[in-house]
Design an enzyme around this catalytic site. Structure first.
Site, PDB file in Angstrom:
ATOM      1  N   GLU A  14      50.879  49.607   3.628  1.00 21.92           N
ATOM      2  CA  GLU A  14      51.025  50.712   2.663  1.00 21.92           C
ATOM      3  C   GLU A  14      49.651  51.214   2.233  1.00 21.92           C
ATOM      4  OE1 GLU A  14      53.668  48.617   0.044  1.00 21.92           O
ATOM      5  OE2 GLU A  14      55.244  48.752   1.559  1.00 21.92           O
ATOM      6  N   ASN A  38      55.002  39.497  -2.532  1.00 19.93           N
ATOM      7  CA  ASN A  38      54.267  40.751  -2.781  1.00 19.93           C
ATOM      8  C   ASN A  38      55.173  41.648  -3.618  1.00 19.93           C
ATOM      9  OD1 ASN A  38      52.828  43.113  -2.753  1.00 19.93           O
ATOM     10  ND2 ASN A  38      53.210  43.570  -0.590  1.00 19.93           N
ATOM     11  N   GLU A  80      52.756  41.825   9.977  1.00 23.82           N
ATOM     12  CA  GLU A  80      53.804  42.613   9.332  1.00 23.82           C
ATOM     13  C   GLU A  80      54.077  43.872  10.160  1.00 23.82           C
ATOM     14  OE1 GLU A  80      54.319  41.616   4.949  1.00 23.82           O
ATOM     15  OE2 GLU A  80      52.854  43.215   5.054  1.00 23.82           O
ATOM     16  N   SER A  94      61.050  42.452   5.735  1.00 23.70           N
ATOM     17  CA  SER A  94      62.483  42.267   5.465  1.00 23.70           C
ATOM     18  C   SER A  94      62.941  40.804   5.564  1.00 23.70           C
ATOM     19  CB  SER A  94      63.326  43.173   6.369  1.00 23.70           C
ATOM     20  OG  SER A  94      63.046  44.528   6.069  1.00 23.70           O
ATOM     21  N   LYS A 101      54.395  44.352  -5.059  1.00 23.73           N
ATOM     22  CA  LYS A 101      54.015  45.776  -4.979  1.00 23.73           C
ATOM     23  C   LYS A 101      53.932  46.367  -6.387  1.00 23.73           C
ATOM     24  CE  LYS A 101      56.290  45.868  -0.556  1.00 23.73           C
ATOM     25  NZ  LYS A 101      56.733  46.650   0.560  1.00 23.73           N
ATOM     26  N   GLY A 107      60.358  46.690   4.315  1.00 23.34           N
ATOM     27  CA  GLY A 107      61.218  47.411   3.376  1.00 23.34           C
ATOM     28  C   GLY A 107      62.353  48.169   4.045  1.00 23.34           C
ATOM     29  N   HIS A 137      47.164  45.823   3.579  1.00 23.18           N
ATOM     30  CA  HIS A 137      48.618  46.001   3.703  1.00 23.18           C
ATOM     31  C   HIS A 137      48.890  47.368   4.326  1.00 23.18           C
ATOM     32  CE1 HIS A 137      52.816  46.551   2.579  1.00 23.18           C
ATOM     33  NE2 HIS A 137      52.886  45.239   2.437  1.00 23.18           N
TER      34      HIS A 137
HETATM   35  C1  PEP Z   1      55.637  43.538   2.315  1.00 19.59           C
HETATM   36  O1  PEP Z   1      55.512  44.458   1.547  1.00 19.59           O
HETATM   37  O2  PEP Z   1      54.638  42.886   2.612  1.00 19.59           O
HETATM   38  C2  PEP Z   1      56.962  43.243   2.847  1.00 19.59           C
HETATM   39  C3  PEP Z   1      57.050  42.416   3.828  1.00 19.59           C
HETATM   40  O3  PEP Z   1      58.032  43.887   2.259  1.00 19.59           O
HETATM   41  P1  PEP Z   1      59.596  43.586   2.532  1.00 19.59           P
HETATM   42  O4  PEP Z   1      59.786  42.104   2.493  1.00 19.59           O
HETATM   43  O5  PEP Z   1      60.311  44.287   1.420  1.00 19.59           O
HETATM   44  O6  PEP Z   1      59.903  44.145   3.872  1.00 19.59           O
END
Ligand code: PEP
Length: 251
Positions: free
Chosen positions: A97, A9, A167, A213, A11, A173, A95
Site C-alpha cells: 500500500e 498489521n 505478500e 488474506s 493499517k 485484503g 508494504h
Molecule cells: C496486509 O496488509 O499486510 C495484509 C496481509 O492484509 P490482509 O490480511 O487483510 O490481506
C-alpha cells in the site's frame, strides 16, 4: 530452527479506546511462556498507549512505516528514534500500500531498512507481485528485483535478523489467499535469492512471513510449508479473538 513470528498489521484502524480494549483482551488470551513471537503493528497515534499496555508482556510492538532520517525538517514524518522511544521493536517497511499510494521504490525502502537497523529496529520488509505481474509470468522476476533492491547492502549479522514478508498484492485484503503451494514456491525462491546475496547460512536463518488474506481457517495449511515462518495479518488481526486463533494455528 526459525521461531515463528505472527504480526498484526492494523493499517489505519483503531482509536485509543479501541486499542486499549483490544490489548487488554489479547493479553488475557496469550500464554506467558510462548514458543512464538507476536507483534502488533499499530497506527502511530496508538503506539504510545500500546507500548505502555504491552510492557512486561511477551507481545512486541511494531510501527507500520518510518522515515529515513533521525530528526529534522520533515513535516508529518516519524523517525526511527521516535519509534524506539515509544517501545517499538519492529517496523513494517515497503508494504504494497505504501508502494502503490505513496510511490515508494525499492531504493527508498532499502534506505529505510538500513536506517531502521541503524537505530535498533527490526524491519519487516514487504515484497510481492501484482495480479497482472503474476498473470504475465513475471512473479519471479519481480521478486528477484525486490529482494535485490529493497534488501541490499546489509551486513551478515543484520541480514539474518531482518524479517521478509511475501505478500502477493492480489491476495491483500481481497479474501483470495495464495495456496500453501504458491506461498512455498515464492518463498523458497526468495530464500534462494537471499542466499545469493548473503550466503546460505544467513538465508536459512532469515524468517520469511506470508501475508495476504490470512484467516484462522487457512493459516495452518500455509504454515505447513517449509519456507513459511509466520504471517503478516491485516483484516483478520483487527479482532483479538480472531488474531489469537491465527497465532495458535497449530494448537
Ligand atoms: C496486509 O496488509 O499486510 C495484509 C496481509 O492484509 P490482509 O490480511 O487483510 O490481506
Amino acid at each position: 530452527m526459525r521461531k515463528p513470528l505472527i504480526a498484526a498489521n492494523w493499517k489505519m484502524h483503531k482509536i485509543i479506546s479501541e486499542i486499549e480494549d483490544y490489548i487488554r483482551k489479547f493479553i488475557s488470551l496469550v500464554d506467558k511462556n510462548f514458543d512464538r513471537e507476536i507483534v502488533l503493528c499499530v497506527p502511530f497515534t496508538g503506539l504510545y498507549i500500546a507500548g505502555k499496555l504491552l510492557f512486561g508482556s511477551n507481545i512486541k510492538l511494531g510501527a507500520q512505516n518510518m522515515y529515513i532520517e533521525e530528526k529534522g525538517a520533515y513535516t508529518g514524518e516519524i523517525s526511527p528514534v521516535m519509534l524506539k522511544d515509544v517501545g517499538c521493536n519492529y517496523v513494517i517497511l515497503g508494504h504494497s500500500e505504501r508502494r502503490k499510494y505513496f510511490n515508494e521504490t525499492d531504493e527508498f525502502v532499502n534506505k529505510k531498512v538500513l536506517t531502521a537497523i541503524k537505530f535498533g529496529l527490526i524491519p519487516i520488509v514487504c515484497i510481492g507481485e501484482t495480479l497482472q505481474e503474476r498473470e504475465q509470468n513475471k512473479t519471479f522476476e519481480v521478486l528477484e528485483r525486490q529482494v535485490r533492491g529493497s534488501l541490499a547492502n546489509l551486513n551478515t549479522l543484520d541480514a539474518e535478523k531482518i524479517v521478509i514478508a511475501y505478500e502477493p498484492v492480489w491476495a491483500i485484503g481481497t479474501g483470495k489467499n495464495a495456496t500453501p503451494q504458491q506461498a512455498q514456491e515464492a518463498q523458497q525462491f526468495i530464500r534462494q535469492k537471499y542466499a545469493e546475496l548473503y550466503g546460505s547460512i544467513v538465508a536459512e536463518k532469515v524468517r520469511i512471513l506470508y501475508g495476504g488474506s490470512i484467516t484462522p481457517e487457512n493459516f495452518k495449511g500455509i504454515m505447513s510449508q517449509k519456507d513459511v515462518d509466520g504471517g503478516l495479518v491485516g483484516g483478520a488481526s483487527l479482532d483479538p479473538e480472531s488474531f489469537y486463533k491465527i497465532v495458535m494455528f497449530d494448537k
